[in-house]
Design a protein around this motif. Structure first.
Motif, short mmCIF file in Angstrom:
data_model
loop_
_atom_site.label_atom_id
_atom_site.label_comp_id
_atom_site.label_asym_id
_atom_site.label_seq_id
_atom_site.Cartn_x
_atom_site.Cartn_y
_atom_site.Cartn_z
N HIS A 151 1.18 8.72 -6.60
CA HIS A 151 1.34 10.16 -6.34
C HIS A 151 2.45 10.76 -7.21
O HIS A 151 2.28 11.83 -7.78
CB HIS A 151 1.63 10.39 -4.85
CG HIS A 151 1.93 11.81 -4.51
ND1 HIS A 151 0.95 12.78 -4.42
CD2 HIS A 151 3.10 12.44 -4.26
CE1 HIS A 151 1.50 13.93 -4.13
NE2 HIS A 151 2.81 13.76 -4.02
N PRO B 22 0.81 -1.23 0.00
CA PRO B 22 0.00 0.00 0.00
C PRO B 22 0.84 1.28 0.00
O PRO B 22 0.52 2.23 -0.72
CB PRO B 22 -0.83 -0.09 1.30
CG PRO B 22 -0.78 -1.53 1.69
CD PRO B 22 0.49 -2.09 1.15
N ASP B 23 1.90 1.30 0.78
CA ASP B 23 2.75 2.50 0.83
C ASP B 23 3.43 2.74 -0.52
O ASP B 23 3.49 3.88 -1.00
CB ASP B 23 3.81 2.38 1.93
CG ASP B 23 3.21 2.45 3.33
OD1 ASP B 23 2.05 2.92 3.48
OD2 ASP B 23 3.91 2.04 4.28
N LYS C 92 -3.80 2.40 -10.60
CA LYS C 92 -3.55 1.23 -9.75
C LYS C 92 -3.23 0.02 -10.62
O LYS C 92 -2.33 -0.75 -10.32
CB LYS C 92 -4.76 0.95 -8.85
CG LYS C 92 -4.58 -0.28 -7.96
CD LYS C 92 -5.85 -0.58 -7.18
CE LYS C 92 -5.72 -1.78 -6.30
NZ LYS C 92 -5.39 -3.04 -6.97
N ARG D 45 2.47 1.62 -3.51
CA ARG D 45 1.46 1.97 -4.51
C ARG D 45 1.07 3.44 -4.38
O ARG D 45 1.04 4.17 -5.36
CB ARG D 45 0.21 1.09 -4.35
CG ARG D 45 -0.87 1.40 -5.37
CD ARG D 45 -2.17 0.64 -5.15
NE ARG D 45 -1.96 -0.79 -5.16
CZ ARG D 45 -2.23 -1.60 -4.11
NH1 ARG D 45 -2.69 -1.10 -2.98
NH2 ARG D 45 -2.04 -2.88 -4.22
N ASN D 46 0.79 3.88 -3.15
CA ASN D 46 0.40 5.28 -2.95
C ASN D 46 1.49 6.24 -3.37
O ASN D 46 1.23 7.25 -4.02
CB ASN D 46 0.02 5.52 -1.48
CG ASN D 46 -1.26 4.81 -1.10
OD1 ASN D 46 -2.08 4.47 -1.94
ND2 ASN D 46 -1.44 4.57 0.20
N GLU D 47 2.74 5.94 -3.02
CA GLU D 47 3.87 6.79 -3.37
C GLU D 47 4.05 6.87 -4.89
O GLU D 47 4.21 7.96 -5.46
CB GLU D 47 5.14 6.26 -2.72
CG GLU D 47 6.38 7.06 -2.99
CD GLU D 47 6.46 8.37 -2.21
OE1 GLU D 47 7.31 9.20 -2.58
OE2 GLU D 47 5.68 8.56 -1.26
#
Length: 182
Positions: A130, A122-123, A136, A125-127
């Motif tokens: 962004h 999750p970290d 996704k 993917r989010n980074e």
């Protein structure tokens, strides 16, 4: 072989050398799921059924409990597999490794992050979403391609997906086949 326990599953993977987690007509390998001798979900039964409730955690627990014997990864087509470490070293790695430089830009960016430090899915993917604006789905495909090409691996942790470089985790295999690509 009738698989009923985690130890039976370990013995099965050691015997067959490589298996998918779940069956598919698109691969030649047998699956762990179809060889587990536990009941499937019955009509009207809640939950997943005994077989799925065993196989789902075993895919993570086998490489966690037996890190020197069992490898979890992805093969061409994106299929999740378990394999015997000797098979990984002697057969799969030399046949399947591809340099990260042969992958697309997004995969290379993801790899650079993982190369520097471990990341949870999750970290990471989010980074990446962004930073790059990718979707996704694009992220998931790039991460899958990094696994298939044997550049990244999931840490042998049954609790969460944390990504490390293949070279860091399996330096003995890496050094046997790969000269410095820098």
């Amino acid at each position: 072989m009738k698989i009923k326990t985690l130890e039976d599953a370990r013995d099965f993977v050691k015997e067959v050398k490589i298996c998918t987690i779940f069956p598919s007509d698109k691969v030649l390998y047998t699956s762990l799921y179809e060889n587990v001798d536990l009941p499937e979900k019955q009509p009207g039964e809640s939950g997943w059924g005994e077989r799925m409730e065993a196989v789902w955690p075993w895919k993570n627990q086998l490489p966690s409990d037996y890190p020197n014997e069992i490898y979890y990864g992805k093969i061409k087509g994106g299929f999740a597999v378990l394999m015997d470490m000797d098979f990984l070293e002697q057969t799969h790695f030399p046949a399947s490794y591809k340099s990260v430089s042969s992958l697309n830009q997004l995969a290379r960016q993801i790899f650079e992050k993982i190369r520097v430090e471990p990341w949870t899915t999750p970290d990471l993917r989010n980074e990446i979403i962004h930073e790059t604006g990718c979707s996704k789905s694009q992220f998931d495909t790039a991460l899958k391609n990094l696994q298939i090409s044997l550049n990244v691996v999931r840490a042998c942790d049954a609790e969460q997906d944390t990504w490390l470089s293949f070279e860091e985790v399996y330096s003995d295999i890496w050094n046997k086949y790969i000269s410095d690509e820098s």
